[in-house]
Write a protein that holds these residues in place. Structure first.
Motif, PDB file in Angstrom:
ATOM      1  N   GLY A 736      23.597  17.646  23.285  1.00 15.13           N
ATOM      2  CA  GLY A 736      24.189  16.447  22.715  1.00 15.13           C
ATOM      3  C   GLY A 736      25.700  16.541  22.655  1.00 15.13           C
ATOM      4  N   LEU A 737      26.210  17.724  22.355  1.00 17.71           N
ATOM      5  CA  LEU A 737      27.651  17.952  22.255  1.00 17.71           C
ATOM      6  C   LEU A 737      27.950  19.357  22.756  1.00 17.71           C
ATOM      7  CD1 LEU A 737      30.538  17.274  21.195  1.00 17.71           C
ATOM      8  CD2 LEU A 737      29.816  18.258  19.003  1.00 17.71           C
ATOM      9  N   ALA A 738      28.949  19.482  23.600  1.00 21.77           N
ATOM     10  CA  ALA A 738      29.348  20.799  24.090  1.00 21.77           C
ATOM     11  C   ALA A 738      30.850  20.938  23.941  1.00 21.77           C
ATOM     12  CB  ALA A 738      28.953  20.958  25.554  1.00 21.77           C
ATOM     13  N   HIS A 739      31.254  22.093  23.442  1.00 23.91           N
ATOM     14  CA  HIS A 739      32.685  22.422  23.322  1.00 23.91           C
ATOM     15  C   HIS A 739      32.917  23.690  24.126  1.00 23.91           C
ATOM     16  CE1 HIS A 739      36.613  22.686  21.103  1.00 23.91           C
ATOM     17  NE2 HIS A 739      36.486  23.917  21.571  1.00 23.91           N
ATOM     18  N   LEU A 740      33.770  23.581  25.155  1.00 24.30           N
ATOM     19  CA  LEU A 740      34.056  24.737  26.007  1.00 24.30           C
ATOM     20  C   LEU A 740      35.516  25.134  25.844  1.00 24.30           C
ATOM     21  CD1 LEU A 740      31.471  23.390  27.348  1.00 24.30           C
ATOM     22  CD2 LEU A 740      32.218  24.479  29.458  1.00 24.30           C
ATOM     23  N   ALA A 741      35.727  26.274  25.203  1.00 30.54           N
ATOM     24  CA  ALA A 741      37.069  26.843  25.082  1.00 30.54           C
ATOM     25  C   ALA A 741      37.188  27.892  26.181  1.00 30.54           C
ATOM     26  CB  ALA A 741      37.269  27.467  23.708  1.00 30.54           C
ATOM     27  N   ALA A 742      37.768  27.506  27.285  1.00 26.20           N
ATOM     28  CA  ALA A 742      37.847  28.403  28.444  1.00 26.20           C
ATOM     29  C   ALA A 742      39.021  27.982  29.308  1.00 26.20           C
ATOM     30  CB  ALA A 742      36.551  28.345  29.256  1.00 26.20           C
ATOM     31  N   SER A 782      40.899  23.450  27.123  1.00 27.54           N
ATOM     32  CA  SER A 782      41.935  24.250  27.787  1.00 27.54           C
ATOM     33  C   SER A 782      42.805  23.383  28.691  1.00 27.54           C
ATOM     34  CB  SER A 782      41.292  25.382  28.592  1.00 27.54           C
ATOM     35  OG  SER A 782      40.382  24.843  29.529  1.00 27.54           O
ATOM     36  N   CYS A 783      43.731  24.046  29.389  1.00 25.13           N
ATOM     37  CA  CYS A 783      44.746  23.352  30.191  1.00 25.13           C
ATOM     38  C   CYS A 783      44.164  22.619  31.399  1.00 25.13           C
ATOM     39  CB  CYS A 783      45.763  24.362  30.736  1.00 25.13           C
ATOM     40  SG  CYS A 783      46.752  25.174  29.487  1.00 25.13           S
ATOM     41  N   GLU A 784      44.695  21.458  31.665  1.00 23.44           N
ATOM     42  CA  GLU A 784      44.544  20.747  32.935  1.00 23.44           C
ATOM     43  C   GLU A 784      43.095  20.493  33.357  1.00 23.44           C
ATOM     44  OE1 GLU A 784      48.253  21.499  35.604  1.00 23.44           O
ATOM     45  OE2 GLU A 784      47.342  23.446  35.206  1.00 23.44           O
ATOM     46  N   THR A 785      42.174  20.430  32.385  1.00 20.63           N
ATOM     47  CA  THR A 785      40.771  20.193  32.725  1.00 20.63           C
ATOM     48  C   THR A 785      40.521  18.749  33.114  1.00 20.63           C
ATOM     49  OG1 THR A 785      40.429  20.047  30.337  1.00 20.63           O
ATOM     50  CG2 THR A 785      39.748  22.082  31.428  1.00 20.63           C
ATOM     51  N   ALA A 786      41.488  17.843  32.826  1.00 22.18           N
ATOM     52  CA  ALA A 786      41.338  16.443  33.216  1.00 22.18           C
ATOM     53  C   ALA A 786      42.066  16.126  34.502  1.00 22.18           C
ATOM     54  CB  ALA A 786      41.848  15.527  32.101  1.00 22.18           C
ATOM     55  N   ARG A 787      42.653  17.126  35.155  1.00 23.26           N
ATOM     56  CA  ARG A 787      43.344  16.840  36.415  1.00 23.26           C
ATOM     57  C   ARG A 787      42.330  16.508  37.503  1.00 23.26           C
ATOM     58  NH1 ARG A 787      47.829  20.696  38.573  1.00 23.26           N
ATOM     59  NH2 ARG A 787      47.896  18.967  40.048  1.00 23.26           N
ATOM     60  N   LEU A 788      42.667  15.535  38.321  1.00 23.15           N
ATOM     61  CA  LEU A 788      41.761  15.043  39.342  1.00 23.15           C
ATOM     62  C   LEU A 788      42.518  14.889  40.655  1.00 23.15           C
ATOM     63  CD1 LEU A 788      40.265  12.219  37.109  1.00 23.15           C
ATOM     64  CD2 LEU A 788      39.105  14.357  37.676  1.00 23.15           C
ATOM     65  N   ALA A 789      41.797  14.973  41.744  1.00 24.78           N
ATOM     66  CA  ALA A 789      42.393  14.752  43.065  1.00 24.78           C
ATOM     67  C   ALA A 789      42.007  13.360  43.542  1.00 24.78           C
ATOM     68  CB  ALA A 789      41.902  15.798  44.055  1.00 24.78           C
ATOM     69  N   SER A 790      42.984  12.621  44.031  1.00 27.99           N
ATOM     70  CA  SER A 790      42.735  11.281  44.549  1.00 27.99           C
ATOM     71  C   SER A 790      42.390  11.378  46.030  1.00 27.99           C
ATOM     72  CB  SER A 790      43.976  10.406  44.354  1.00 27.99           C
ATOM     73  OG  SER A 790      43.738   9.099  44.826  1.00 27.99           O
ATOM     74  N   VAL A 791      41.208  10.886  46.404  1.00 25.93           N
ATOM     75  CA  VAL A 791      40.758  10.941  47.795  1.00 25.93           C
ATOM     76  C   VAL A 791      40.143   9.599  48.169  1.00 25.93           C
ATOM     77  CG1 VAL A 791      40.295  13.422  47.671  1.00 25.93           C
ATOM     78  CG2 VAL A 791      38.461  11.812  47.183  1.00 25.93           C
ATOM     79  N   GLY A 792      39.868   9.426  49.452  1.00 25.77           N
ATOM     80  CA  GLY A 792      39.215   8.216  49.903  1.00 25.77           C
ATOM     81  C   GLY A 792      40.051   6.989  49.604  1.00 25.77           C
ATOM     82  N   ALA A 793      39.388   5.862  49.304  1.00 21.31           N
ATOM     83  CA  ALA A 793      40.088   4.612  49.022  1.00 21.31           C
ATOM     84  C   ALA A 793      40.737   4.659  47.648  1.00 21.31           C
ATOM     85  CB  ALA A 793      39.119   3.445  49.122  1.00 21.31           C
ATOM     86  N   ASP A 794      39.974   4.970  46.620  1.00 22.86           N
ATOM     87  CA  ASP A 794      40.518   5.094  45.263  1.00 22.86           C
ATOM     88  C   ASP A 794      39.536   5.905  44.427  1.00 22.86           C
ATOM     89  OD1 ASP A 794      42.294   4.831  43.227  1.00 22.86           O
ATOM     90  OD2 ASP A 794      42.059   2.681  42.946  1.00 22.86           O
TER      91      ASP A 794
END
Length: 870
Positions: A736-742, A782-794
């Motif tokens: 139901g809920l997960a917290h990952l400190a890594a 932790s750091c930069e876990t929401a960074r994403l790569a933009s590929v394809g059309a959008d």
């Protein structure tokens, strides 16, 4: 190609052996020559060495051996032996670019041979006709050879002839005929020990799967063929050419370009076949053009045109000219001469029966439109549009793109939208046949033009609602359905385990200051293996995609607002959804917004470290400038309720909580309105349990985890040696809920290898995709876990987007480096809000407000965002 002939029985075994075990055949032939053989046996031995060098080594050496084999056959006064060697020599001469000499050698071979031997000579000449792109001549020679080979019960050569005929059928777009011949050939190969021929057959079936539109099967079969060739120790230049074509069609053009260039370099090093080099240059030019590198495409295509012309390979030369013109157009060149050149290429390709003919007609029409030549454009586009009702998906999309351009030129907005809808439907069905999220994301690039045309028309019509619908039509489609769950493939599981172990060893070596090149090479090899196997997965049935409903979105928003940022012709348009309607506001330049977002990201990186407090006012000012560009006149209409931001891929790293109008709001971010709606309607799992994970190497040791464990009481806590990937995945499934400190690592070059560090190595996106259901809510501290790569059309690839289609309704993660110590109070405050029944977005807003007012803590709060709707 393939060779066998008359001679003493023992020596004759070497000729089929060169395609069953090339290395062994070469060694035996060299032994024969050292023993002072008769002219007949010497001729066979030199022929074997010539074949080996021709196909796997230096073509100059091959020609020396084959001329010696021809002379020895003449001395032996064996007409059939001489005819057979002349055919082998003819193939080598053509591969060396000496087409006239090669064809002359075949003429003598056909004249000298008789019966069964002549049939084999005709088969090899058919192969040469195929190399030259003269498909009708190839089919005629195969037609003459096959009955004789069958009558002689020569299964090996019959199978070769069937395989060649199938390959010619594929070049002409006759996929069903090709599959029938491949199937018949494969039955014959099962009765022989010709391992190299069997590898060829697997490679050919991969090409047939690709022509049928089945990219996962094509990649699987080409990988299998490569494994077979590797066991035989033979190079794979032809395989590289075919894989480049499949990779490019799958949207993986940079990989295709790298493979083609590497094969060209190796071919140059060994002095290999000129014909193969020309084909690889063509593959490289196509890949470069698809990757947006017009100048590299021009350079490669120009050399390919010259080589094909010198080799008298008109079919190939014409295809290379098509790429050359396309690349020049991409580089900004347009002229009346180019319209004529593209039209001539289209006409010639059509006369060859090439499936690429509609693409050339579309190109001629595009250039004519750019020059304002509407009558010429209509003529060429009408020809290209004929392909919209038949053939593989790319051909049909080409046809619908031509039809959309025709409608736009005629001033029919309705016609444009209908053509765009039909073309994107074709791609939707194709995309859903792909199981891997990476391939689904890249495949959308083929629909970018259609989506852009529909957006332009919707904007011109002044309908914000329609602009929203069309913007959603081809945005974040990779999230519209879960990726195919990887099968319990022992090789894939073994590869993931080995990758994790090597990555952990490499990380430990770096920390200890030890050299890591060997470990990094092995890590890259394992990455390629995992990536390849994941691409083999097929997808759901056609038509299984998700359809966006504007009314349902407006109903679900309640008193909230959803702000979708749409880019049309380089300008940002703000679509404000709420109160039962969609309104549009004009924003600023996308380029300016991207530049400002880059400045903010750089500043947040510096604020993550003590001593950068003086930069805080600069960051806040940058936030005001971003708001001016991105939200503009929509700010006064945001209301007082929650706000959902849907940015384009180019702006996914904007720290939205930094914008003044959003700073104190309940704010969430979503890759698309459709994905937010699906998250909003996702039900939490029954009896969903909390899971807390603490990875190694954190500066604070994941200090929030022990306190959270006490707060939740029944939570599963994984730390130290228990925080290993298999155990972590088992506990996360259905939580139901997960917290990952890594520690998080983002891989811009390969986003599906972005990872969280566990006790036994990285937990990567490929691992998450093995979950039956990912946690309903997940917090990545932790750091930069929401960074994403933009590929394809959008499309966006990364940890967050891997979780959303798997059952996760909400994620909290950071898009920038953060200070570990400052994260702890933010996380504790966040969980306090969740414990009080707040959503992730509500709890994150309150947690930011509860932080100390210094620059370090403020920057930490801005770096985190809530994704989804939980």
């Amino acid at each position: 190609m393939r060779d066998v002939t008359a001679g003493s029985e023992a020596i004759l075994e070497l000729l089929p052996l060169v395609f069953a075990d090339p290395g062994e055949a070469r060694a035996r032939a060299e032994h024969v020559l050292r023993s002072g053989p008769s002219p007949l046996d010497g001729s066979v031995a030199h022929q074997v060495l010539g074949i080996w060098q021709r196909d796997f080594g230096d073509l100059r050496i091959a020609l020396r051996h084959l001329r010696r084999a021809r002379d020895l056959a003449a001395r032996a006064e064996s007409a059939d032996r001489e005819a057979d060697v002349l055919a082998t020599l003819g193939v080598a001469l053509v591969h060396a670019g000496r087409t006239r000499q090669g064809l002359a050698s075949f003429e003598r071979g056909v004249a000298r041979g008789s019966g069964h031997t002549r049939a084999r000579v005709l088969y090899r000449r058919a192969y040469v006709w195929w190399v030259l792109g003269r498909h009708r001549e190839a089919l005629e020679d195969v037609r003459r050879a096959l009955p004789v080979l069958r009558q002689a019960a020569d299964d090996i050569w019959t199978a070769r002839a069937l395989t060649l005929r199938a390959t010619v059928h594929l070049a002409l777009g006759a996929v069903d005929r090709a599959v029938a011949d491949f199937t018949a050939a494969e039955r014959l190969w099962d009765t022989t020990g010709q391992e190299h021929d069997k590898a060829d057959a697997v490679e050919s079936r991969g090409l047939a799967a690709f022509r049928s539109g089945d990219i996962p099967a094509a990649l699987r079969l080409l990988d299998e063929a490569e494994e077979r060739y590797a066991k035989l120790g033979t190079p794979t230049y032809n395989l590289s050419i075919r894989r480049c074509e499949v990779l490019r069609a799958a949207g993986l053009a940079p990989e295709a370009l790298a493979e083609a260039d590497a094969a060209i370099a190796e071919l140059d090093r060994i002095g290999g076949q000129s014909t193969r080099k020309a084909e690889l240059l063509l593959a490289a030019s196509w890949a470069a053009r698809s990757a947006g590198d017009a100048h590299t495409a021009i350079a490669r295509a120009a050399v390919a045109v010259r080589l094909f012309a010198a080799q008298r390979r008109t079919w190939w030369e014409t295809h290379a000219r098509l790429v050359l013109i396309e690349a020049r157009v991409a580089a900004g060149r347009r002229s009346g001469r180019m319209v004529a050149d593209a039209a001539a290429v289209a006409e010639r390709l059509a006369s060859f029966g090439s499936p690429a003919a509609p693409e050339a007609s579309l190109l001629a029409g595009r250039i004519a439109l750019a020059l304002g030549w509407t009558a010429d454009a209509e003529r060429h586009l009408a020809v290209a549009a004929r392909s919209r009702y038949g053939g593989p998906p790319p051909a049909r999309v080409t046809g619908w793109a031509a039809q959309a351009l025709r409608a736009r030129a005629a001033g029919s907005r309705r016609g444009v939208l209908e053509a765009c809808r039909r073309g994107l439907d074709v791609l939707d069905d194709h995309r859903m046949t792909l199981g891997a999220s990476e391939l689904r994301a890249h495949a959308t690039a083929q629909g970018a033009e259609l989506a852009a045309l529909a957006q332009e028309v919707s904007l011109a019509q002044g309908s914000a609602r329609r602009l929203l619908a069309w913007s959603e039509r081809w945005r974040a489609t990779v999230l519209s359905a879960p990726p195919t769950r990887p099968p319990d493939d022992p090789a894939l599981l073994s590869g993931l385990t080995a990758y994790r172990e090597i990555a952990a060893r490499a990380e430990a070596a770096r920390m200890e200051g030890r050299p890591v090149p060997a470990l990094e090479r092995e890590q890259r090899r394992l990455e390629r293996e995992v990536r390849s196997r994941s691409r083999h997965m097929g997808g759901a049935a056609a038509g299984a995609g998700y359809r966006f409903d504007v009314d349902r979105l407006l109903d679900r928003l309640g008193d909230g607002r959803l702000v979708e940022l749409v880019v049309v012709d380089g300008r940002v348009h703000v679509l404000l959804c709420g109160q039962g309607r969609v309104r549009r506001f004009a924003g600023g330049s996308l380029d300016r917004a991207v530049a400002e977002a880059g400045h903010v990201q750089a500043a947040l990186r510096r604020l993550a470290h003590p001593g950068a407090e003086a930069r805080l006012p600069l960051v806040e000012e940058a936030g005001r400038r971003l708001q001016e560009v991105l939200l503009a006149g929509a700010v006064p209409h945001l209301g007082s309720g929650p706000v959902v931001i849907v940015p384009p891929g180019a702006l996914h790293q904007v720290p939205w909580a930094l914008l003044p109008a959003l700073r104190e709001r309940v704010l969430s971010v979503s890759p698309s309105a459709g994905s937010w709606l699906r998250a909003r309607e996702t039900e939490p799992p029954p009896r969903g349990r909390p899971v807390l994970v603490r990875g190694p190497g954190l500066a604070t040791g994941g200090a929030e985890v022990p306190e959270l464990a006490g707060r939740y009481g029944t939570a599963t806590v994984l730390e130290d040696d228990e925080a290993r990937v298999p155990r972590v995945l088992a506990e996360l499934d259905g939580a139901g809920l997960a917290h990952l400190a890594a520690h998080g690592t983002f891989r811009a070059d390969s986003p599906l290898f972005s990872a969280l560090r566990m006790a036994d190595g990285p937990l990567i996106v490929h691992d998450f995709e093995r979950l039956a259901r990912s946690p309903y809510r997940i917090i990545l501290s932790s750091c930069e876990t929401a960074r994403l790569a933009s590929v394809g059309a959008d499309e966006l690839l990364g940890v967050v987007t891997a979780l959303l289609p798997l059952g996760t309704a909400g994620v909290v993660a950071s898009s920038a480096p953060v200070n570990d110590a400052a994260v702890v109070p933010l996380m504790l405050a966040l969980h306090k809000g969740l414990d009080a029944g707040l959503s992730l977005a509500e709890a994150l807003r309150d947690a930011r407000a509860a932080l100390p007012g210094d620059a370090l803590h403020q920057a930490t709060g801005w770096a985190f965002a809530a994704f989804g709707a939980a």
